[in-house]
Write an enzyme that holds these catalytic residues in place. Structure first.
Site, PDB file in Angstrom:
ATOM      1  N   LYS A  23       0.752  -1.395   0.095  1.00 35.02           N
ATOM      2  CA  LYS A  23      -0.061  -0.012  -0.088  1.00 35.02           C
ATOM      3  C   LYS A  23       0.731   1.051  -0.097  1.00 35.02           C
ATOM      4  O   LYS A  23       0.233   2.093  -0.900  1.00 35.02           O
ATOM      5  CB  LYS A  23      -1.394   0.200   1.148  1.00 35.02           C
ATOM      6  CG  LYS A  23      -2.347  -0.580   1.559  1.00 35.02           C
ATOM      7  CD  LYS A  23      -2.856  -0.753   2.808  1.00 35.02           C
ATOM      8  CE  LYS A  23      -2.479  -0.779   3.917  1.00 35.02           C
ATOM      9  NZ  LYS A  23      -1.972  -2.551   4.054  1.00 35.02           N
ATOM     10  N   ARG A  98     -10.276   0.387   6.699  1.00 36.94           N
ATOM     11  CA  ARG A  98     -10.097  -0.745   7.187  1.00 36.94           C
ATOM     12  C   ARG A  98     -11.798  -1.326   8.089  1.00 36.94           C
ATOM     13  O   ARG A  98     -11.025  -2.710   8.545  1.00 36.94           O
ATOM     14  CB  ARG A  98      -8.770  -0.944   8.288  1.00 36.94           C
ATOM     15  CG  ARG A  98      -7.346  -0.794   7.398  1.00 36.94           C
ATOM     16  CD  ARG A  98      -6.280  -0.656   8.651  1.00 36.94           C
ATOM     17  NE  ARG A  98      -5.080  -1.198   8.307  1.00 36.94           N
ATOM     18  CZ  ARG A  98      -3.909  -0.499   7.864  1.00 36.94           C
ATOM     19  NH1 ARG A  98      -3.915   0.454   7.774  1.00 36.94           N
ATOM     20  NH2 ARG A  98      -2.673  -1.272   7.769  1.00 36.94           N
ATOM     21  N   ARG A 137      11.420  -6.194   5.902  1.00 39.15           N
ATOM     22  CA  ARG A 137      10.907  -4.576   6.813  1.00 39.15           C
ATOM     23  C   ARG A 137      11.803  -4.207   7.965  1.00 39.15           C
ATOM     24  O   ARG A 137      12.221  -3.523   8.640  1.00 39.15           O
ATOM     25  CB  ARG A 137       9.732  -3.900   6.404  1.00 39.15           C
ATOM     26  CG  ARG A 137       9.773  -1.681   6.461  1.00 39.15           C
ATOM     27  CD  ARG A 137       8.741  -1.971   5.789  1.00 39.15           C
ATOM     28  NE  ARG A 137       7.477  -1.688   7.523  1.00 39.15           N
ATOM     29  CZ  ARG A 137       6.363  -1.901   6.694  1.00 39.15           C
ATOM     30  NH1 ARG A 137       5.849  -1.224   6.253  1.00 39.15           N
ATOM     31  NH2 ARG A 137       5.129  -2.096   7.285  1.00 39.15           N
ATOM     32  N   ARG A 143      10.269  -1.017  12.614  1.00 35.05           N
ATOM     33  CA  ARG A 143       9.667  -0.529  13.052  1.00 35.05           C
ATOM     34  C   ARG A 143       8.867  -1.674  14.216  1.00 35.05           C
ATOM     35  O   ARG A 143       9.241  -3.574  13.523  1.00 35.05           O
ATOM     36  CB  ARG A 143       8.983  -0.707  11.523  1.00 35.05           C
ATOM     37  CG  ARG A 143       7.679  -0.131  11.891  1.00 35.05           C
ATOM     38  CD  ARG A 143       7.012   0.069  10.605  1.00 35.05           C
ATOM     39  NE  ARG A 143       5.530   0.052  10.653  1.00 35.05           N
ATOM     40  CZ  ARG A 143       4.404  -0.226   9.260  1.00 35.05           C
ATOM     41  NH1 ARG A 143       4.909   0.408   8.402  1.00 35.05           N
ATOM     42  NH2 ARG A 143       3.116  -0.633   9.777  1.00 35.05           N
ATOM     43  N   ARG A 154      -1.513  -8.839  13.021  1.00 34.72           N
ATOM     44  CA  ARG A 154      -2.376  -8.089  11.593  1.00 34.72           C
ATOM     45  C   ARG A 154      -2.783  -8.554  10.666  1.00 34.72           C
ATOM     46  O   ARG A 154      -4.470  -8.118  10.259  1.00 34.72           O
ATOM     47  CB  ARG A 154      -1.054  -7.012  11.518  1.00 34.72           C
ATOM     48  CG  ARG A 154      -0.596  -6.003  12.529  1.00 34.72           C
ATOM     49  CD  ARG A 154       0.646  -4.899  11.400  1.00 34.72           C
ATOM     50  NE  ARG A 154       0.819  -5.313  10.913  1.00 34.72           N
ATOM     51  CZ  ARG A 154       2.614  -4.735  10.428  1.00 34.72           C
ATOM     52  NH1 ARG A 154       3.609  -5.673  11.094  1.00 34.72           N
ATOM     53  NH2 ARG A 154       2.266  -4.648   9.381  1.00 34.72           N
TER      54      ARG A 154
HETATM   55  P1  B4P Z   1       3.479  -2.329   2.867  1.00 34.24           P
HETATM   56  O1  B4P Z   1       2.246  -3.065   2.761  1.00 34.24           O
HETATM   57  O2  B4P Z   1       3.687  -0.850   1.511  1.00 34.24           O
HETATM   58  O3  B4P Z   1       3.108  -1.886   4.436  1.00 34.24           O
HETATM   59  P2  B4P Z   1       2.808  -0.111   4.719  1.00 34.24           P
HETATM   60  O4  B4P Z   1       1.310   0.017   4.174  1.00 34.24           O
HETATM   61  O5  B4P Z   1       3.484  -0.098   6.364  1.00 34.24           O
HETATM   62  O6  B4P Z   1       0.798  -1.145   5.511  1.00 34.24           O
HETATM   63  P3  B4P Z   1       0.859  -1.870   7.093  1.00 34.24           P
HETATM   64  O7  B4P Z   1      -0.357  -2.852   6.574  1.00 34.24           O
HETATM   65  O8  B4P Z   1       1.638  -2.746   7.017  1.00 34.24           O
HETATM   66  O9  B4P Z   1       1.017  -0.650   7.671  1.00 34.24           O
HETATM   67  P4  B4P Z   1      -0.103   0.649   8.413  1.00 34.24           P
HETATM   68  O10 B4P Z   1       1.730   0.953   7.903  1.00 34.24           O
HETATM   69  O11 B4P Z   1      -1.026   1.020   7.232  1.00 34.24           O
HETATM   70  O12 B4P Z   1       5.251  -2.491   2.185  1.00 34.24           O
HETATM   71  C1  B4P Z   1       5.867  -3.854   3.389  1.00 34.24           C
HETATM   72  C2  B4P Z   1       6.990  -3.648   3.042  1.00 34.24           C
HETATM   73  O13 B4P Z   1       6.846  -4.476   2.027  1.00 34.24           O
HETATM   74  C3  B4P Z   1       8.049  -2.773   2.639  1.00 34.24           C
HETATM   75  O14 B4P Z   1       8.745  -2.826   2.925  1.00 34.24           O
HETATM   76  C4  B4P Z   1       8.155  -2.716   1.196  1.00 34.24           C
HETATM   77  O15 B4P Z   1       9.562  -2.089   0.775  1.00 34.24           O
HETATM   78  C5  B4P Z   1       7.792  -4.213   0.459  1.00 34.24           C
HETATM   79  N1  B4P Z   1       7.396  -4.175  -0.456  1.00 34.24           N
HETATM   80  C6  B4P Z   1       6.318  -3.266  -0.830  1.00 34.24           C
HETATM   81  N2  B4P Z   1       5.910  -3.720  -2.549  1.00 34.24           N
HETATM   82  C7  B4P Z   1       6.819  -4.539  -2.449  1.00 34.24           C
HETATM   83  C8  B4P Z   1       7.199  -5.770  -3.665  1.00 34.24           C
HETATM   84  N3  B4P Z   1       6.678  -5.291  -4.659  1.00 34.24           N
HETATM   85  N4  B4P Z   1       8.367  -6.914  -3.717  1.00 34.24           N
HETATM   86  C9  B4P Z   1       9.048  -6.756  -3.009  1.00 34.24           C
HETATM   87  N5  B4P Z   1       8.468  -5.634  -1.305  1.00 34.24           N
HETATM   88  C10 B4P Z   1       7.648  -4.687  -1.733  1.00 34.24           C
HETATM   89  O16 B4P Z   1      -0.839   0.522  10.093  1.00 34.24           O
HETATM   90  C11 B4P Z   1       0.210  -0.554  11.338  1.00 34.24           C
HETATM   91  C12 B4P Z   1      -0.769   0.387  11.899  1.00 34.24           C
HETATM   92  O17 B4P Z   1      -1.469   1.533  12.073  1.00 34.24           O
HETATM   93  C13 B4P Z   1      -2.183  -0.783  11.751  1.00 34.24           C
HETATM   94  O18 B4P Z   1      -1.738  -1.618  12.377  1.00 34.24           O
HETATM   95  C14 B4P Z   1      -3.453  -0.256  12.699  1.00 34.24           C
HETATM   96  O19 B4P Z   1      -2.530  -0.323  14.071  1.00 34.24           O
HETATM   97  C15 B4P Z   1      -3.200   1.766  12.661  1.00 34.24           C
HETATM   98  N6  B4P Z   1      -3.676   1.740  11.500  1.00 34.24           N
HETATM   99  C16 B4P Z   1      -3.457   2.490  10.657  1.00 34.24           C
HETATM  100  N7  B4P Z   1      -4.089   2.395   9.466  1.00 34.24           N
HETATM  101  C17 B4P Z   1      -5.599   2.341  10.307  1.00 34.24           C
HETATM  102  C18 B4P Z   1      -7.229   2.450   9.850  1.00 34.24           C
HETATM  103  N8  B4P Z   1      -7.552   2.725   8.950  1.00 34.24           N
HETATM  104  N9  B4P Z   1      -7.990   2.254  11.359  1.00 34.24           N
HETATM  105  C19 B4P Z   1      -7.273   1.762  12.281  1.00 34.24           C
HETATM  106  N10 B4P Z   1      -6.520   1.375  12.658  1.00 34.24           N
HETATM  107  C20 B4P Z   1      -5.212   2.056  12.084  1.00 34.24           C
END
Ligand code: B4P
Length: 202
Positions: A23, A98, A137, A143, A154
């Site tokens: 994402k 979400r 990551r 992190r 998660r």
């Molecule tokens: P991503 O999938 O991009 O990780 P993210 O955006 O940080 O999503 P995540 O769901 O983990 O956390 P978020 O911050 O939204 O990438 C993960 C890794 O994969 C990276 O290292 C990237 O480089 C790598 N990658 C990506 N694409 C790749 C590819 N094609 N090939 C190889 N590697 C690749 O949320 C964190 C926390 O915040 C949640 O657990 C929750 O507690 C809270 N939260 C956020 N939004 C919320 C909401 N709307 N409601 C309630 N709680 C919320």
């Protein structure tokens, strides 16, 4: 019922995917492509945690445990960011909504402010690959929630609370299902091509 807005110079896109699906990676690129704001609820929350605001102090324990932060808190954060006079025209919302309650509130906001969404991009990646990416990551960035126990929670929370939104948006004719495996450039071209087919292009 179709609630897709007509094509616009400033698209309003939502990114809906499990943790680790890309994402953040794709959200940043899409926002840059279209010249719109990239609003990632995870990033907003981590900023609040880093400077220990009241929001950050409340959110921290949920995030550390891999749980969702309560809906009212997240809704206030997001609506403050996209609302206003006038409301933001284009944006990529990454990691929001979400829950069904968040999706319903977002839909009400969209209709009330005449800012209905153009598409909801869902990224599909096999679970072992999600875990591999998140652990990698975690090792590279330190992190706090990228550890084995929290990742499992998660992923469980995603299945229970967020995955039902796929049907919510499919029923409204908004869902674009994209294969999120492979190189980030390849994933990005799949998304861009699917958006172009919908009439959403830069
Ligand atoms: P991503 O999938 O991009 O990780 P993210 O955006 O940080 O999503 P995540 O769901 O983990 O956390 P978020 O911050 O939204 O990438 C993960 C890794 O994969 C990276 O290292 C990237 O480089 C790598 N990658 C990506 N694409 C790749 C590819 N094609 N090939 C190889 N590697 C690749 O949320 C964190 C926390 O915040 C949640 O657990 C929750 O507690 C809270 N939260 C956020 N939004 C919320 C909401 N709307 N409601 C309630 N709680 C919320």
């Amino acid at each position: 019922m179709t609630q897709r807005a007509s094509a616009s110079a400033s698209p309003r896109l939502l990114l809906l995917a499990p943790p680790g699906a890309g994402k953040g990676t794709q959200g940043r690129r899409l926002a840059e492509l279209f010249g719109v704001a990239h609003i990632a609820t995870g990033d907003l929350l981590r900023e609040h945690v880093a400077i220990a605001t009241p929001v950050g102090r409340e959110a921290k324990s949920y995030m550390d445990a891999g749980e969702l932060v309560p809906d009212p808190l997240v809704l206030t954060l997001v609506l403050d960011r996209i609302g206003g006079e006038p409301p933001l025209d284009g944006f990529v919302l990454d990691g929001f909504p979400r829950t069904v309650a968040q999706a319903e509130a977002a839909m009400r906001w969209a209709v009330d402010s005449d800012r209905t969404f153009h598409a909801v991009v869902s990224l599909e990646v096999p679970t072992p690959e999600l875990i591999r990416r998140l652990l990698e990551r975690g090792r590279a960035s330190g992190r706090a929630d990228d550890n084995e126990v929290t990742i499992a929670e998660r992923l469980r929370v995603y299945e229970v609370k967020t995955a039902p939104l796929l049907a919510f948006y499919a029923r409204r004719g908004l869902l674009l299902e994209i294969d999120g495996s492979g190189d980030p450039d390849l994933v990005f071209s799949r998304i861009s091509e699917a958006l172009t087919r919908l009439g959403v292009s830069s």
